[in-house]
Structure formats: C-alpha cells, structure tokens
Scaffold this active site. Structure first.
Site, PDB file in Angstrom:
ATOM      1  N   GLU A 110     -19.307  -2.293  -2.787  1.00 39.05           N
ATOM      2  CA  GLU A 110     -18.967  -2.176  -4.201  1.00 39.05           C
ATOM      3  C   GLU A 110     -19.104  -3.513  -4.921  1.00 39.05           C
ATOM      4  OE1 GLU A 110     -15.914   1.606  -3.577  1.00 39.05           O
ATOM      5  OE2 GLU A 110     -15.114  -0.418  -3.824  1.00 39.05           O
ATOM      6  N   GLY A 116       7.516  -4.964   0.273  1.00 35.41           N
ATOM      7  CA  GLY A 116       6.167  -4.676  -0.190  1.00 35.41           C
ATOM      8  C   GLY A 116       6.157  -3.567  -1.225  1.00 35.41           C
ATOM      9  N   ASP A 140      -0.915  -0.506   6.109  1.00 38.62           N
ATOM     10  CA  ASP A 140      -1.676  -1.468   6.895  1.00 38.62           C
ATOM     11  C   ASP A 140      -0.811  -2.228   7.888  1.00 38.62           C
ATOM     12  OD1 ASP A 140      -4.110  -0.921   5.678  1.00 38.62           O
ATOM     13  OD2 ASP A 140      -3.750  -2.316   4.044  1.00 38.62           O
ATOM     14  N   GLY A 148       3.364  -2.110  -2.552  1.00 40.32           N
ATOM     15  CA  GLY A 148       2.064  -1.464  -2.623  1.00 40.32           C
ATOM     16  C   GLY A 148       2.223   0.042  -2.717  1.00 40.32           C
ATOM     17  N   PHE A 149       1.164   0.772  -2.372  1.00 34.91           N
ATOM     18  CA  PHE A 149       1.217   2.234  -2.446  1.00 34.91           C
ATOM     19  C   PHE A 149       2.316   2.794  -1.550  1.00 34.91           C
ATOM     20  CE2 PHE A 149      -3.244   1.295  -3.537  1.00 34.91           C
ATOM     21  CZ  PHE A 149      -3.333   1.955  -4.747  1.00 34.91           C
ATOM     22  N   GLY A 150       2.421   2.287  -0.320  1.00 34.15           N
ATOM     23  CA  GLY A 150       3.410   2.800   0.610  1.00 34.15           C
ATOM     24  C   GLY A 150       4.822   2.458   0.206  1.00 34.15           C
TER      25      GLY A 150
END
Length: 522
Positions: free
Chosen positions: A276, A116, A405, A118-120
């Site tokens: 949003e 992954g 997550d 992503g941010f992590g």
C-alpha cells in the site's frame, strides 16, 4: 420536546396509513395507537423511524419539518415529561450510574486495568460499559489510532486527525471508565499492581495487556535511523516529510547522481503495509505532484518494493498476489521478489549484492510484539508474543489476559490468530465477556474462536484485492469495498465523513490535500 410530541401526534392522527386508504376504520387504529405512543413518549426512539415512513408515504407538504422533528426525537428521546423519562428515572434509582455513586462505593468496585487503547483495548473497555467494575485504560499516547490508514498520512492523502481520536473523547460517556496517560513498565504479580514508567502503580483485579506491536529489524536495529517504520502518527509525519523533502531537494540539485538518489524510494517488505505504501508513493509521484515542479518531473521517480519472499502479499492466494504485483508494476513500481536486504545506510540499500542508491528507505518488513512477555517473566514466541490459554488468559497469572498482537493464541481453528484489527476487536470483546461473567458469578464463556471475516489490500486507484475464502475479488469492485470497510471501521462519525470527503476529492482531482512539510529537517 413535549410540544414537539404533541404536534407530531396530531399529524399522525391527521394522516392515513398507506394501504388503508379504502378502509378508514381499519386505518384509524394504527394511527390512534401511534399518536398515543408519541404523545405519551413511550418507546419514542424506536418509533421515530416509523414516523418518518408514515410522513414520507403521506407526501405531506411540511415533510421537511416533520422529518426534522422525528429525527430530534430519535436522537434526544422523549424528554423528562414522558413515560420513557419515568422509566429511565426508575431504573436510575434502582441502578444509579457510577457518576452518582459516592466515591467510597466506586473505589470499592473491582478494578479492571487495560493497557493499550488500540482496537482490542477499546473493545474490552466498551464491553465492560455496564459491568459492575471500574475500568482504567492506560496508554502512553492520548489517542486511539486507526493504523490501517497510517500509510495515507505518510503519503499526504489524509491528515493525522482523520485517523486519530482522543481516548477520553471515545470513553467520555462511559461512567465506569477512566483514562490514564502513562507507559507500562512491569507487573507485580503478588501485589496485583501494574507498574508505570514514572514510578507510580495501579492496582488491578483484572489486567488486560493489549499493547500491540512495534518494528522488528531482525537484529539490525542500527538500520532504523535510515529506514523508519510505520506504526505511529509520528512515524507517518516523519515519512511524509522525507518523501516531500526528497522532491524539494531534487528540484534544486545540480548533481544528476544525487538527484537520482533523491528520486528513488525504497520500501522493504511486501506485506499489506509495504504494498500500500509503494502504490501510494507511485500515485503521488505520477499524479499528485504533476505540474508543480519546474526542473524535475516527479513521475520520473523510482519506487522499488523489496520482498524476501517469492511473491508479494504471501498471506493471500497466489492468484491475488500475482494480480497485486501486476497492478503495482502498472503504476511504475519495481518489484524485487526473493531479494534479501544486506545493508541499509544513508546512501541507500544493498540488496542481494546489488547497491541501490536512495535517500528515502522505508521499513515494512517485520513486527515484534511489545515487551509484555518480559514484564511477566515469560518466554515469548518468535514474534515476542505472550502465550495464552484458550480463554486468552495468561497461565500462572491470575486475572491477567493478553489480546491482539500481544498474544500468541491458537484460537483460529488451531492456527495462530493473525495480527489484524478484527482479530484484536474479537479478542477484546471476548475478554470483556469473560471478565463480566466472573464479576457476575456466571459460567465462563466457551474458548475463544477467531472468525476470519476476510482480508483486504489496496494497491492504488481502482486497484485492490479481497479474499473471503470462496469469494475472491480484484480490481475496482475490491477497491470500493476496501474503502467502504475502512471508513466503517473508523472510530468516529466525524472521521468517517472527513476521510470520505478527502478520498472523493482525491478521486476527482488526483490531488493530495495534506502535502505539508512539518517538523524537523530530515
């Protein structure tokens, strides 16, 4: 660079330091020292900002050229013919970069596999940049995505390239990192290998699962074709297509009932994404499309936000939640709270026994973690997350960690760590520190503790809320803060500049710049 350093050193000697104009001897020593440092090329990157201040304070006529040259030194360093270059070469000889090492040496290093990007996952990879290991980042997509702004792609404010960056580009200067395009399918504990969907495997000494989350329809996956969620670029462009086609088809429709369905947009879920998205669709209808159609008034569109809870944004304090709902209603959004969705189909939704006709329904009501728990044969929590220990490791699986997550962590003072980008980044940085400590034979770090830096949500133009604990903001100030924080979190300078320009243009003109209907019909 040698000529540049020489000219800058001469200009330093020719310039009096501010504050020493009445004492030439006192001002000479700093000038002599600064000129010597520049000429020798020692600590040039650090000294370049001081040069800018010196030349600016002296009000030199050729300040523009001098500032440009000082910036050149700040960006490029002093070059090979300098003390900085000699020092760097000596360090390189003692600790060569991985790219200069023989393949057999590199292959023999411990293998860290990160699933992954992503941010992590990126935080883990970057945190191991100087570690004695080889890092492999595995992702089924070739780009890192800034998900918090995905809804702006869906509502024609931003282009996909503004919030997505190729993973290889982000890691191109990290010699110990490589990228593997592939989809994880399982983990072999005994062989310590990650299985990929194409049948291949990757060996690991340490495995980090940062696979994020997907949509959850709470057991009603048959609703997904009629109510798409928003997690990837493809989702955003598909939603953008549905929104824009709804207006196009309403323009040519002669059936008033069908036209009403086409101009009704339903968003299920009153969390940040739902709020949003609803606010952005309302602004698009009222401002972004004004004057562009001849048979319909886009401002007549209905935007309906459905929330099962008693209030929108339930994670925020009640006073901010109420403010958000009022701002949504000012935009023309119909907010239905304590409302339960009972059915979704091609003609609309059934909400608490009431039928709402709509051709465009969007899902923002729930998420479910990736199937990482299934790969490990573990019992997941209600959200599908992998239980982890205090150091984010997976018990019973040596060398395996889960973050973001994917992980069910109680690292927020005994409470579950929220599924936010800062939490994923903090978890990734912590795991990188833990792995590096093990590689270098040092003591393990203290248990992971998530530090909550605040929550932000935007409703529309000059309307947002921010919760920092004791400090709570709403309105224009919170909106500007929200924008600054999100621009700062983007992965690249190019993306930050592009997004800032797009927002500034939209703010001045009320227009959206990416109103393109692309892809298949639907």
């Amino acid at each position: 660079l040698l000529v540049v350093r020489g000219w800058l050193a001469w200009r330093v000697l020719d310039t009096q330091w501010p504050g020493f104009s009445g004492a030439p001897l006192a001002g000479a020593w700093p000038c002599l020292l600064g000129a010597a440092l520049v000429l020798a090329g020692l600590g040039t990157r650090l000294f370049a900002p001081a040069l800018l201040l010196i030349f600016a304070a002296a009000s030199l006529p050729d300040f523009g050229w001098l500032a440009g040259l000082a910036l050149l030194l700040a960006l490029r360093g002093a070059g090979a013919w300098s003390l900085d270059g000699l020092i760097a070469a000596a360090i390189e000889r003692r600790a060569p970069r991985l790219s200069a090492l023989p393949d057999e040496v590199v292959d023999g290093l411990p293998q860290v596999v990160v699933v992954g990007a992503g941010f992590g996952g990126l935080a883990v990879a970057r945190g191991l940049a100087e570690a004695p290991c080889r890092v492999t980042v595995v992702d089924k997509r070739n780009h890192h995505l800034f998900q918090p702004l995905l809804y702006q792609v869906a509502t024609a404010t931003l282009d996909p390239s503004d919030i997505a960056t190729p993973i290889r580009e982000l890691l191109r200067t990290q010699d110990n990192a490589r990228v593997r395009l592939g989809e994880a399918a399982g983990v072999d504990r005994d062989a310590r290998r990650l299985r990929l969907a194409d049948g291949s495997t990757l060996p690991y000494d340490f495995l980090v699962l940062a696979t994020g989350a997907r949509h959850s329809y709470f057991g009603r996956d048959d609703w997904e074709p009629y109510a798409p969620g928003l997690k990837q670029i493809d989702d955003a462009t598909a939603i953008r297509r549905r929104i824009l086609l709804a207006f196009e088809r309403a323009e040519t429709s002669t059936d008033p009932v069908e036209r009403a369905r086409l101009l009704t947009f339903v968003i299920v879920g009153g969390g940040p994404t739902g709020v949003e998205l609803a606010g952005s669709i309302a602004e698009l209808a009222h401002h972004g499309l004004s004057g562009e159609f001849r048979h319909i008034d886009p401002a007549a569109a209905r935007v309906i936000l459905i929330q099962a809870d008693a209030r929108v944004l339930p994670a925020f304090p009640e006073v901010l939640s109420a403010r958000a709902q009022r701002d949504l209603e000012r935009l023309g959004v119909e907010v239905l709270t304590s409302a339960r969705v009972e059915a979704v189909d091609a003609d609309g939704v059934l909400v608490s026994g009431t039928r709402i006709g709509a051709r465009a329904v969007f899902w923002a009501a729930g998420v479910m973690a990736s199937p990482a728990a299934q790969w490990l044969g573990l019992e997941a929590d209600r959200a599908g997350r992998v239980p982890v220990a205090a150091d984010l490791s997976v018990e019973g699986w040596p060398g395996v960690y889960a973050i973001g997550d994917t992980a069910a962590s109680l690292g927020w003072n005994g409470r579950p760590v929220p599924g936010l980008a800062p939490a994923a980044k903090q978890g990734g940085a912590y795991v990188a520190t833990a792995i590096r400590a093990r590689l270098e034979g040092r003591d393990a770090p203290a248990p992971f503790r998530y530090v909550h830096q605040g929550s932000l949500a935007t409703i529309g133009r000059q309307s947002a809320i921010a919760d920092f604990g004791r400090v709570r903001l709403a309105g224009g100030l919170a909106w500007w803060l929200w924008g600054a924080v999100h621009v700062a979190f983007l992965a690249q300078l190019r993306s930050r500049v592009s997004v800032a320009i797009s927002w500034f243009w939209a703010y001045l003109t009320f227009r959206r710049g990416t109103r393109l209907v692309t892809g298949g019909d639907g």
